[in-house]
Design an enzyme around this catalytic site. Structure first.
Site, PDB file in Angstrom:
ATOM      1  N   GLU A  33      28.139 -14.285  25.864  1.00  0.00           N
ATOM      2  CA  GLU A  33      27.020 -14.294  24.711  1.00  0.00           C
ATOM      3  C   GLU A  33      25.974 -13.133  25.120  1.00  0.00           C
ATOM      4  O   GLU A  33      25.850 -13.063  26.266  1.00  0.00           O
ATOM      5  CB  GLU A  33      26.306 -15.872  24.676  1.00  0.00           C
ATOM      6  CG  GLU A  33      25.130 -15.766  23.656  1.00  0.00           C
ATOM      7  CD  GLU A  33      25.812 -15.267  22.339  1.00  0.00           C
ATOM      8  OE1 GLU A  33      26.671 -15.994  21.927  1.00  0.00           O
ATOM      9  OE2 GLU A  33      25.276 -14.138  21.825  1.00  0.00           O
ATOM     10  N   ALA A  74      23.472 -27.853  26.657  1.00  0.00           N
ATOM     11  CA  ALA A  74      22.255 -27.578  25.886  1.00  0.00           C
ATOM     12  C   ALA A  74      21.406 -26.657  26.182  1.00  0.00           C
ATOM     13  O   ALA A  74      20.112 -27.147  25.775  1.00  0.00           O
ATOM     14  CB  ALA A  74      22.015 -29.094  25.081  1.00  0.00           C
ATOM     15  N   VAL A  98      21.587 -20.916  26.178  1.00  0.00           N
ATOM     16  CA  VAL A  98      22.608 -20.270  25.384  1.00  0.00           C
ATOM     17  C   VAL A  98      23.346 -20.958  24.577  1.00  0.00           C
ATOM     18  O   VAL A  98      23.355 -20.865  23.332  1.00  0.00           O
ATOM     19  CB  VAL A  98      23.678 -19.730  26.656  1.00  0.00           C
ATOM     20  CG1 VAL A  98      24.797 -19.130  26.046  1.00  0.00           C
ATOM     21  CG2 VAL A  98      22.905 -18.666  27.357  1.00  0.00           C
ATOM     22  N   ALA A 125      19.784 -12.115  23.345  1.00  0.00           N
ATOM     23  CA  ALA A 125      18.436 -12.089  24.329  1.00  0.00           C
ATOM     24  C   ALA A 125      17.559 -13.223  23.916  1.00  0.00           C
ATOM     25  O   ALA A 125      17.283 -13.485  22.596  1.00  0.00           O
ATOM     26  CB  ALA A 125      17.846 -10.737  24.188  1.00  0.00           C
ATOM     27  N   CYS A 175      19.127 -13.490  33.658  1.00  0.00           N
ATOM     28  CA  CYS A 175      20.418 -12.769  33.421  1.00  0.00           C
ATOM     29  C   CYS A 175      20.646 -11.649  34.419  1.00  0.00           C
ATOM     30  O   CYS A 175      21.484 -11.392  35.239  1.00  0.00           O
ATOM     31  CB  CYS A 175      20.954 -12.338  31.960  1.00  0.00           C
ATOM     32  SG  CYS A 175      21.364 -14.139  31.090  1.00  0.00           S
ATOM     33  N   GLY A 200       8.501  -4.989  35.620  1.00  0.00           N
ATOM     34  CA  GLY A 200       9.630  -5.219  36.387  1.00  0.00           C
ATOM     35  C   GLY A 200      10.157  -6.538  35.498  1.00  0.00           C
ATOM     36  O   GLY A 200       9.673  -7.125  34.637  1.00  0.00           O
ATOM     37  N   ARG A 233      16.437 -33.463  27.663  1.00  0.00           N
ATOM     38  CA  ARG A 233      17.032 -32.273  27.018  1.00  0.00           C
ATOM     39  C   ARG A 233      17.457 -32.805  25.664  1.00  0.00           C
ATOM     40  O   ARG A 233      17.042 -32.223  24.676  1.00  0.00           O
ATOM     41  CB  ARG A 233      17.991 -31.653  27.782  1.00  0.00           C
ATOM     42  CG  ARG A 233      17.454 -30.015  27.422  1.00  0.00           C
ATOM     43  CD  ARG A 233      18.198 -29.172  28.660  1.00  0.00           C
ATOM     44  NE  ARG A 233      17.347 -28.148  28.528  1.00  0.00           N
ATOM     45  CZ  ARG A 233      17.693 -26.852  29.264  1.00  0.00           C
ATOM     46  NH1 ARG A 233      18.843 -26.753  30.001  1.00  0.00           N
ATOM     47  NH2 ARG A 233      17.089 -25.870  29.194  1.00  0.00           N
ATOM     48  N   GLN A 247      19.121  -9.907  37.012  1.00  0.00           N
ATOM     49  CA  GLN A 247      19.233  -9.967  38.580  1.00  0.00           C
ATOM     50  C   GLN A 247      20.520 -10.739  38.860  1.00  0.00           C
ATOM     51  O   GLN A 247      21.198 -10.161  39.576  1.00  0.00           O
ATOM     52  CB  GLN A 247      17.938 -10.528  39.330  1.00  0.00           C
ATOM     53  CG  GLN A 247      18.048 -10.671  40.480  1.00  0.00           C
ATOM     54  CD  GLN A 247      16.637 -11.227  41.329  1.00  0.00           C
ATOM     55  OE1 GLN A 247      15.712 -10.805  40.829  1.00  0.00           O
ATOM     56  NE2 GLN A 247      16.801 -11.996  42.452  1.00  0.00           N
TER      57      GLN A 247
END
Ligand code: UDX
Ligand code: UDX
Ligand code: ADP
Length: 469
Positions: free
Chosen positions: A164, A13, A16, A167, A279, A274, A42, A281
């Site tokens: 998926e 959960a 994503v 963003a 995701c 930067g 959560r 890196q």
């Protein structure tokens, strides 16, 4: 023939699984969607009566309000969920390994494996199992092997890869209007049926032309490739920003001119302090590890450079702060505005702000931090992790978490903009200026503020990709 899906389970959960499956529930009222997680806190948050959800994402609360208790359920009962569902999304975390073979590069697939084994152990009927977490190529194959080796008679498992592309910060609109939905399957009749069943779920709101069906491995590699190419654009523009700072060119003008070429396109060319996030890196390091395992060292080196450029950009930015403040920030107060890895999220994974603050700490500066969404405990957790040899007590002597941007900037010698929160653009900069030490510096790591206006107020403004003041 493809089965009609009426019950979906999502294991995990998080950032994503939560938003994705909540949107499926919204768009498919005829499907019952259950989201399970081992983490009870959560799940309690997802179920909280006043909708204090565990992740901050614009529009998410409305979606959950519309479906929770109707056809969307949150639970810790993983086994019941597995037994009942026809289709199971595996959306657990896949962090970079911290030890063992591939440490620092390879993904830790322990969570995926445990979830897969649990599905095999509990299922009493056939299931479609969908790999949703970002994982390196051929994970679906491992999942298939585990499921087949452990299935009961009469239980058949089909594995799909369905990466998926949402963003954070725009998850809900990305899910409502995806550029594409990608589904990978085995090219067998059963595989294609399973693929059609999942495509049928998305077809409730996504046009068929945007649902791409490919082989399993193409699907898995496409996810890594998409993130690697997006990150590569940022590292390219950031590399150019260094040239701009040294020559007097302006990175905004350069990026704009380049982006006008329809072959390049205008998006994702914003120079910054930067990239961060869970995701980019991680996926590139996975690609590097994969390339090395395949004995393709030149390919590995090519992608590794994207991450190295990102590290360089962060280092270069903190060095610019020190250099500009007359080569020392010892004992000086620096206000860091923003701690999340981008605006409109409370997520801090790999955030550039963490590296900057760690650098300022090691220069023995005093740091005031403010972020509109990130919770205090998270900041302490991230800073402790970034400096494992410094006890939290000492960190707290150097770093203060503030309740507003104005408070953070009070008595500071410099303001560092680390996250592009809209409110930082709109704060009363004259008021900020009044209460700062002089000369008052602003370091804009996000091309966020109007440098001319701030200069007029009296600030010395240093922007990424422009020569300094
Ligand atoms: C990314 C991908 O965009 C998404 O498709 C994938 O599913 C997950 O990874 P996310 O990490 O949530 O999404 O956010 P994204 O908007 O891609 O930003 C990543 C980082 O790049 C942020 O730190 C952002 O500030 C930075 N960035 C982005 C830039 O520095 N410049 C840009 O032009 C764009
Ligand atoms: C290029 C730029 O496109 C043009 O804007 C600039 O003014 C001059 O340089 P050019 O070299 O004439 O133009 O041709 P281009 O179509 O860009 O192709 C360059 C090379 O890349 C060719 O060998 C082409 O075959 C190759 N290429 C191009 C690929 O291998 N893959 C592609 O997707 C595109
Ligand atoms: P992502 O950003 O990929 O969604 P998160 O870390 O936000 O990653 O979410 C992953 C979630 O998966 C976590 O909340 C974690 O507790 C949960 N999880 C991991 N393994 C299991 C499992 N075997 N069963 C149920 N939940 C799991």
């Amino acid at each position: 023939a493809p089965i009609k899906v009426s019950k979906i389970l999502c294991i995990g959960a998080g950032y994503v699984g939560g938003p994705t499956c909540a949107v499926i529930a919204l768009k498919c009222p005829h499907i019952t969607v259950t989201i399970v997680d081992l983490n009870k806190a959560r799940i309690d948050a997802w179920n909280s009566p006043d909708f204090k959800l565990p992740i901050y994402e614009p529009g998410l609360e409305d979606v959950v309000r519309a479906c929770r208790g109707r056809n969307l359920f949150f639970s810790t009962d993983v086994e019941k969920g597995i037994r009942e569902a026809e289709l199971i999304f595996v959306s657990v975390n896949t962090p970079t390994k911290k030890s063992g073979v591939g440490a620092g590069f390879a993904a830790d697939l322990n969570y995926v494996e445990l979830a897969t084994r649990q599905i095999a152990a509990v299922a009493t009927s056939s299931k479609i199992v969908v790999e949703k977490s970002t994982v390196p190529c051929r994970t679906a194959e491992s999942m298939r092997t585990i499921l087949e080796a452990n299935s009961k008679p009469g239980c058949h498992f089909d594995i799909l890869s369905n990466p998926e592309f949402l963003a954070e910060g725009t998850a809900i609109s990305d899910l409502f209007n995806p550029d594409r939905v990608l589904i990978g399957s085995l090219q067998t009749p059963e595989g294609k049926d399973a693929c059609a069943a999942l495509a049928g779920v998305y077809a409730n709101w996504v046009s068929p032309a945007q649902i791409l069906t490919v082989g399993l491995w193409s699907s898995e590699l496409s996810k890594l490739a998409a993130n690697a190419m997006l990150a590569q654009r940022i590292s390219s523009v950031n590399a150019l920003s260094a040239i701009c700072e040294a020559t007097g060119a302006n990175i905004d003008e350069v990026a704009n001119a380049v982006g006008y070429d329809s072959r390049v396109g205008p998006k994702f060319l914003k120079a910054s302090v930067g990239f961060g996030g869970s995701c980019f890196q991680k996926d590139i390091l996975n690609l590097v590890y994969l390339s090395e395992s395949l004995h393709l060292p030149e390919v590995a080196a090519y992608w590794r450079q994207v991450v190295e450029m990102n590290e360089y950009q962060k280092r270069r930015f903190s060095k610019r702060v020190v250099d500009t403040l007359f080569n020392t920030i010892t004992g000086k107060r620096i206000a860091v505005l923003g701690f999340a890895f981008k605006a409109d999220t409370g997520d801090t994974r790999e955030s550039a702000a963490i590296t900057l603050i760690r650098d300022f700490q090691s220069e023995r500066a005093l740091v005031n931090v403010y972020d509109p969404q990130v919770v205090e405990e998270q900041i302490w957790l991230d800073l402790t992790e970034a400096s494992p040899n410094v006890p939290l007590d000492s960190i707290k002597k150097q770093v203060k978490i503030c309740g507003s941007a104005l408070e953070a900037c009070r008595d500071a010698e410099a303001v560092v903009i680390a996250t592009e929160w809209k409110e930082f653009k709109e704060i009363d900069w004259s008021e900020v200026y009044k209460h700062m030490k002089k000369p008052a510096f602003v370091f804009d790591g996000r091309l966020l503020v109007d440098a001319a206006k701030l200069t007029e107020i009296g600030f010395k403004v240093n922007t990424i990709g422009r020569p300094g003041a």
